[in-house]
Design a protein around this motif. Structure first.
Motif, PDB file in Angstrom:
ATOM      1  N   LEU A 121      16.624   4.688   1.804  1.00  0.00           N
ATOM      2  CA  LEU A 121      17.174   3.250   2.060  1.00  0.00           C
ATOM      3  C   LEU A 121      18.616   3.019   2.063  1.00  0.00           C
ATOM      4  CD1 LEU A 121      13.832   1.509   0.778  1.00  0.00           C
ATOM      5  CD2 LEU A 121      14.459   1.553   3.127  1.00  0.00           C
ATOM      6  N   ALA A 122      19.125   3.725   1.083  1.00  0.00           N
ATOM      7  CA  ALA A 122      20.431   3.648   0.587  1.00  0.00           C
ATOM      8  C   ALA A 122      21.365   4.269   1.601  1.00  0.00           C
ATOM      9  CB  ALA A 122      20.981   4.077  -0.770  1.00  0.00           C
ATOM     10  N   SER A 123      20.597   5.118   2.585  1.00  0.00           N
ATOM     11  CA  SER A 123      21.609   6.024   3.412  1.00  0.00           C
ATOM     12  C   SER A 123      21.673   5.533   4.699  1.00  0.00           C
ATOM     13  CB  SER A 123      21.006   7.324   3.483  1.00  0.00           C
ATOM     14  OG  SER A 123      20.008   7.398   4.186  1.00  0.00           O
ATOM     15  N   ASP A 124      22.741   5.993   5.490  1.00  0.00           N
ATOM     16  CA  ASP A 124      23.026   5.782   6.858  1.00  0.00           C
ATOM     17  C   ASP A 124      21.775   5.967   7.790  1.00  0.00           C
ATOM     18  OD1 ASP A 124      25.391   4.635   6.105  1.00  0.00           O
ATOM     19  OD2 ASP A 124      26.489   6.388   6.854  1.00  0.00           O
ATOM     20  N   LEU A 125      20.640   6.816   7.252  1.00  0.00           N
ATOM     21  CA  LEU A 125      19.658   7.198   8.112  1.00  0.00           C
ATOM     22  C   LEU A 125      18.642   5.713   8.235  1.00  0.00           C
ATOM     23  CD1 LEU A 125      18.102  10.350   6.694  1.00  0.00           C
ATOM     24  CD2 LEU A 125      19.124  10.007   8.827  1.00  0.00           C
ATOM     25  N   ALA A 126      19.117   4.899   7.252  1.00  0.00           N
ATOM     26  CA  ALA A 126      18.277   3.518   7.535  1.00  0.00           C
ATOM     27  C   ALA A 126      19.159   2.312   7.972  1.00  0.00           C
ATOM     28  CB  ALA A 126      17.636   3.133   6.110  1.00  0.00           C
ATOM     29  N   ALA A 127      20.251   2.670   8.767  1.00  0.00           N
ATOM     30  CA  ALA A 127      21.183   1.792   9.207  1.00  0.00           C
ATOM     31  C   ALA A 127      20.862   0.605   9.602  1.00  0.00           C
ATOM     32  CB  ALA A 127      22.329   2.362  10.233  1.00  0.00           C
ATOM     33  N   TYR A 128      19.578   0.471  10.346  1.00  0.00           N
ATOM     34  CA  TYR A 128      18.983  -0.578  11.032  1.00  0.00           C
ATOM     35  C   TYR A 128      17.761  -1.323  10.076  1.00  0.00           C
ATOM     36  CZ  TYR A 128      18.039  -3.890  14.968  1.00  0.00           C
ATOM     37  OH  TYR A 128      18.065  -4.847  15.693  1.00  0.00           O
ATOM     38  N   VAL A 129      17.830  -1.082   8.849  1.00  0.00           N
ATOM     39  CA  VAL A 129      16.594  -1.328   8.197  1.00  0.00           C
ATOM     40  C   VAL A 129      17.001  -2.302   7.177  1.00  0.00           C
ATOM     41  CG1 VAL A 129      14.862  -0.658   6.480  1.00  0.00           C
ATOM     42  CG2 VAL A 129      15.517   0.756   8.190  1.00  0.00           C
ATOM     43  N   THR A 130      16.868  -3.497   7.343  1.00  0.00           N
ATOM     44  CA  THR A 130      17.009  -4.596   6.090  1.00  0.00           C
ATOM     45  C   THR A 130      15.925  -5.469   6.080  1.00  0.00           C
ATOM     46  OG1 THR A 130      18.992  -5.829   5.286  1.00  0.00           O
ATOM     47  CG2 THR A 130      18.183  -6.257   7.627  1.00  0.00           C
ATOM     48  N   GLY A 131      15.720  -6.002   4.728  1.00  0.00           N
ATOM     49  CA  GLY A 131      14.705  -7.092   4.565  1.00  0.00           C
ATOM     50  C   GLY A 131      13.118  -6.283   4.741  1.00  0.00           C
ATOM     51  N   ALA A 132      13.361  -5.102   4.436  1.00  0.00           N
ATOM     52  CA  ALA A 132      12.059  -4.433   4.286  1.00  0.00           C
ATOM     53  C   ALA A 132      11.637  -3.941   2.971  1.00  0.00           C
ATOM     54  CB  ALA A 132      12.239  -3.004   5.243  1.00  0.00           C
ATOM     55  N   ALA A 133      10.304  -3.498   2.875  1.00  0.00           N
ATOM     56  CA  ALA A 133       9.540  -3.347   1.456  1.00  0.00           C
ATOM     57  C   ALA A 133       8.827  -2.168   1.970  1.00  0.00           C
ATOM     58  CB  ALA A 133       8.862  -4.336   1.060  1.00  0.00           C
ATOM     59  N   LEU A 134       9.177  -1.089   1.006  1.00  0.00           N
ATOM     60  CA  LEU A 134       8.453   0.216   1.222  1.00  0.00           C
ATOM     61  C   LEU A 134       7.597   0.650   0.117  1.00  0.00           C
ATOM     62  CD1 LEU A 134       7.996   3.008   2.729  1.00  0.00           C
ATOM     63  CD2 LEU A 134      10.272   3.726   1.721  1.00  0.00           C
ATOM     64  N   LEU A 135       6.023   0.723   0.277  1.00  0.00           N
ATOM     65  CA  LEU A 135       5.323   1.232  -0.587  1.00  0.00           C
ATOM     66  C   LEU A 135       5.477   2.455  -0.963  1.00  0.00           C
ATOM     67  CD1 LEU A 135       2.108  -0.813   0.306  1.00  0.00           C
ATOM     68  CD2 LEU A 135       2.843  -0.746  -1.981  1.00  0.00           C
ATOM     69  N   VAL A 136       5.383   2.813  -2.283  1.00  0.00           N
ATOM     70  CA  VAL A 136       5.749   4.313  -2.554  1.00  0.00           C
ATOM     71  C   VAL A 136       4.564   4.292  -3.578  1.00  0.00           C
ATOM     72  CG1 VAL A 136       7.196   6.085  -3.614  1.00  0.00           C
ATOM     73  CG2 VAL A 136       8.085   3.962  -2.127  1.00  0.00           C
ATOM     74  N   ASP A 137       3.283   4.504  -3.358  1.00  0.00           N
ATOM     75  CA  ASP A 137       2.241   4.343  -4.324  1.00  0.00           C
ATOM     76  C   ASP A 137       1.119   5.359  -4.079  1.00  0.00           C
ATOM     77  OD1 ASP A 137       1.213   3.594  -1.932  1.00  0.00           O
ATOM     78  OD2 ASP A 137       0.134   1.667  -2.680  1.00  0.00           O
ATOM     79  N   GLY A 138       1.447   6.520  -3.169  1.00  0.00           N
ATOM     80  CA  GLY A 138       0.223   7.260  -3.127  1.00  0.00           C
ATOM     81  C   GLY A 138      -0.990   6.981  -2.355  1.00  0.00           C
ATOM     82  N   GLY A 139      -0.804   5.627  -1.761  1.00  0.00           N
ATOM     83  CA  GLY A 139      -1.858   5.127  -0.812  1.00  0.00           C
ATOM     84  C   GLY A 139      -2.658   4.274  -1.941  1.00  0.00           C
ATOM     85  N   MET A 140      -2.316   3.977  -2.973  1.00  0.00           N
ATOM     86  CA  MET A 140      -3.243   2.963  -3.745  1.00  0.00           C
ATOM     87  C   MET A 140      -3.410   1.775  -3.409  1.00  0.00           C
ATOM     88  SD  MET A 140      -2.958   2.408  -8.151  1.00  0.00           S
ATOM     89  CE  MET A 140      -1.485   1.981  -7.988  1.00  0.00           C
ATOM     90  N   PHE A 141      -2.354   0.990  -2.631  1.00  0.00           N
ATOM     91  CA  PHE A 141      -2.633  -0.230  -2.140  1.00  0.00           C
ATOM     92  C   PHE A 141      -3.536  -0.545  -1.044  1.00  0.00           C
ATOM     93  CE2 PHE A 141      -1.636  -3.836   0.522  1.00  0.00           C
ATOM     94  CZ  PHE A 141      -1.681  -4.879  -0.143  1.00  0.00           C
ATOM     95  N   VAL A 142      -3.933   0.602  -0.188  1.00  0.00           N
ATOM     96  CA  VAL A 142      -4.740   0.241   1.005  1.00  0.00           C
ATOM     97  C   VAL A 142      -6.140   0.817   0.745  1.00  0.00           C
ATOM     98  CG1 VAL A 142      -3.111   0.541   2.700  1.00  0.00           C
ATOM     99  CG2 VAL A 142      -4.024   2.667   1.983  1.00  0.00           C
ATOM    100  N   ASN A 143      -6.169   1.080  -0.693  1.00  0.00           N
ATOM    101  CA  ASN A 143      -7.723   1.940  -1.103  1.00  0.00           C
ATOM    102  C   ASN A 143      -8.554   1.025  -1.559  1.00  0.00           C
ATOM    103  OD1 ASN A 143      -9.639   3.672  -1.673  1.00  0.00           O
ATOM    104  ND2 ASN A 143      -8.751   4.332  -3.647  1.00  0.00           N
ATOM    105  N   LEU A 144      -9.466   0.285  -0.549  1.00  0.00           N
ATOM    106  CA  LEU A 144     -10.313  -0.774  -1.027  1.00  0.00           C
ATOM    107  C   LEU A 144     -11.657  -0.047  -1.385  1.00  0.00           C
ATOM    108  CD1 LEU A 144     -11.080  -3.833  -1.494  1.00  0.00           C
ATOM    109  CD2 LEU A 144     -11.665  -3.763   1.036  1.00  0.00           C
ATOM    110  N   GLN A 145     -12.037   0.755  -0.452  1.00  0.00           N
ATOM    111  CA  GLN A 145     -13.347   1.316  -0.795  1.00  0.00           C
ATOM    112  C   GLN A 145     -13.393   2.861  -0.123  1.00  0.00           C
ATOM    113  OE1 GLN A 145     -16.726  -0.877   0.588  1.00  0.00           O
ATOM    114  NE2 GLN A 145     -15.346  -2.156   1.603  1.00  0.00           N
TER     115      GLN A 145
END
Ligand SMILES: NC(=O)C1=CN([C@@H]2O[C@H](COP(=O)(O)OP(=O)(O)OC[C@H]3O[C@@H](n4cnc5c(N)ncnc54)[C@H](OP(=O)(O)O)[C@@H]3O)[C@@H](O)[C@H]2O)C=CC1
Ligand SMILES: C[C@H](O)[C@@H]1OC(=O)[C@H](O)[C@@H]1O
Length: 253
Positions: A229-253
């Motif tokens: 996100l800090a690098s120029d590879l993300a030059a057009y990314v702003t206001g974004a939020a990136l989950l880094v959780d091994g998939g925990m958030f989407v694991n309802l059942q």
């Protein structure tokens, strides 16, 4: 090398996610300034690792809850490294406590460190970037806890939602200056912040079972997404939020 020739400042980098980010950034070619609060020896060893990678490193002590710390950190880091290209807001605390008898001091300290501290720091870094006139990148370490609750984190989760929201508004305020603002939302990462909580084997097994990738996170798991996100590879990314959780958030059942 995603950060070749850039300077990166990171708060709360004597340990955990901040430290992994500082060293990872040096590996990607950045000179690095770290803020830390109390652990002089760990801050010094972080700088030694950065220098062993052939990059400049400087450690500047200060409590992020104090508004003066932000101006001091950015000014001294700029003096040492010449400029600020990337700012990572990471310092945070999570003193687990029940809701109904939450001590006022615990609530207020958590807000001051995690949210007020982020505001002052991001503002000071942004002012330096605007002065330089060449844009920049800001990444804040929010949390999966910006999106979901925790019984013993009623004072903590609002600060992480606040940091996430701060990045969204700062992205709008700073876009005209070419400054991108994004957040990462870590899941459960094994660090000092939760070592007591996860010493309970039942709790630790429960958390592990909730993660589709089958393991708790390590600080290095955050360094890559933050550096991207800090690098120029993300030059057009702003206001974004990136989950880094091994998939925990989407694991309802
Ligand atoms: N670990 C996890 O599961 C998750 C963590 N996060 C967030 O990641 C961030 C880093 O946490 P993590 O690496 O786990 O925690 P650690 O406890 O491992 O590291 C915390 C770092 O923040 C510093 N720090 C603490 N208070 C202050 C302060 N008042 N002023 C300046 N620095 C301070 C500490 O410095 P010192 O040791 O020198 O006092 C240390 O360098 C936090 O914002 C946390 O909310 C988000 C989601 C999950
Ligand atoms: C400290 C906790 O284990 C950790 O902090 C967060 O932000 C995550 O949601 C975890 O609860």
């Amino acid at each position: 090398m995603l950060l070749e020739g850039k300077t990166l400042l990171v708060t709360g980098a004597s340990a955990g996610i901040g430290r992994a980010t500082a060293i990872g950034a040096a590996r990607h070619g950045a000179d690095v300034a770290i803020n830390f609060h109390s652990d002089d020896a760990s801050a010094a060893s972080c700088i030694a690792e950065i220098e062993s990678l052939g990059r400049k490193g400087v450690a500047i002590k200060g409590d992020v809850a104090d508004p003066d710390t932000a101006k001091d950190f950015v000014a001294r880091a700029t003096e040492a490294l010449g400029r600020v290209d990337v700012f990572v807001n990471n310092a945070g605390i999570c003193p687990f406590h029940a809701f109904l008898d939450m001590p006022v001091e615990t609530l207020e300290r958590t807000f001051r460190v995690n949210l007020h501290g982020a505001y002052y720091m991001v503002q000071a870094a942004a002012n330096q970037m605007v002065k330089q006139g060449q844009g920049g990148a800001i990444v804040a370490v929010s949390s999966i806890s910006a999106l979901v609750g925790g019984e013993f984190q009623t004072h903590y989760t609002p600060t992480k939602a606040g940091v996430h929201s701060l990045m969204q508004s700062a992205a709008i305020a700073l876009g005209k200056h070419g400054i991108r603002c994004n957040s990462v939302l870590p899941g459960t990462i094994l660090t000092d912040i939760n070592k007591d909580d996860l010493a309970d084997e039942g709790k630790r097994n429960y958390m592990e079972k909730r993660i589709p990738l089958g393991r708790l996170g390590a600080p290095d798991d955050l360094a890559g997404p933050i550096i991207f996100l800090a690098s120029d590879l993300a030059a057009y990314v702003t206001g974004a939020a990136l989950l880094v959780d091994g998939g925990m958030f989407v694991n309802l059942q």
